[in-house]
Design an enzyme around this catalytic site. Structure first.
Site: not given
Length: 306
Positions: A7-9, A12, A102, A185, A268
């Site tokens: 992807g290129a969101g 990422g 995440n 995290k 999520e």
């Protein structure tokens, strides 16, 4: 090092784009529509760390061939199964997969698909989104990616990745304790998501209520107990940082999960809150607030699906 980015969101695309901008050999595995837009306008980043626009290499599922040294995996947890199928042809005997999702629940499916030895540990801290024209909009000063061997220490492949990230316009942490950092995290993210979704409010709004701070701290302690049982108790500085974010008066911070929920989309919830609750139950730990938060998210999903 040849790097494939799924992807290129917003996530990422940002970290892969910073690598490509710095001269690394990066290719983006994207859908045909995104490939056409990138061919026409290049990868565009708007960021406090510097705007950029440049051409990038892309492949689609139909043109993907050969194996890559490193595959950077950034996706929503509910897209994980499809993402694993998408990158599988690119993962060979000497390849490594770096997930920056995440939570922790994704490691099981990734290990099952590729073997634990091919999956290194990773996480990121960034607040970014895609703009109306497909540009990546980075909305604050935090842009850190952290990675390392899950067994501890460093290796030739993580050293090579650190070298590739060296000149990039993002903060890189090559950690010999990646799972400790991942848990730290996680114990911040789970109460942030659970509470902002449950209350449908920002951290600052929750803090302005009578019992909001006390409840937020209680949910954090439920998550910290799970981490401690797993052998990764939050270190004092991580605990202070997390509680600082979670109890900051006036803060507009919300979890991306709340924004997904308010947009009426999938969340999520099972991957973040649900996984934390399942770990608590397996450890015999009481977690009433996690229970409440997950029930709320499950009820939302039932209503959303009709």
């Amino acid at each position: 090092m040849r790097i494939l980015v799924l992807g290129a969101g917003a996530t990422g695309g940002y970290f892969g784009g910073r690598l490509a901008e710095a001269g690394a050999d990066v290719t983006f595995l994207v859908r045909p529509k995104r490939a056409r837009l990138l061919a026409e306008k290049g990868l565009r980043i708007q960021s406090p760390h510097g705007d950029a626009a440049f051409p990038v290499k892309t492949v689609t599922a139909d043109t993907l061939s050969g194996h890559w040294d490193m595959v950077l995996l950034s996706c929503k947890a509910y897209d994980l199964d499809e993402s694993i199928k998408a990158i599988a042809p690119a993962v060979g005997p000497e390849s490594a997969v770096l997930p920056i999702l995440n939570g922790l629940a994704h490691y099981g499916p990734l290990d099952a698909a590729f073997g634990p030895g091919r999956v290194i540990g990773g996480l990121c801290h960034i607040f970014s989104t895609l703009g109306a024209d497909g540009e990546i909009v980075h909305m604050n000063n935090i842009n850190r990616i952290t990675f390392g061997e899950r067994s501890g220490g460093t290796s030739a492949r993580t050293e090579a990745l650190a070298k590739a990230f060296g000149p990039a316009k993002c903060e890189t942490r090559h950690s010999p304790e990646i799972m400790q950092e991942a848990w730290e995290k996680y114990v911040l993210l789970a109460p942030l998501a659970g509470m902002t979704c449950l209350m449908r409010a920002s951290v600052g709004t929750i803090m302005a209520t009578g019992d909001g701070e006390a409840i937020m701290r209680e949910m954090f302690e439920e998550c910290a107990a799970v981490a401690s049982h797993a052998g990764h108790a939050p270190r004092p500085e991580a605990r202070d940082l997390a509680l600082g974010f979670l109890t900051q008066k006036g803060s507009a911070m919300t979890a991306s999960m709340m924004r997904d929920l308010e947009a009426g989309g999938p969340t999520e919830g099972e991957h973040i809150v649900g996984d934390m609750l399942r770990r608590a139950r397996a450890a015999g730990l009481a977690a009433p607030l996690l229970r409440t938060a997950l029930t709320h998210l499950q009820a939302y999903e039932i209503r959303r699906k009709g």
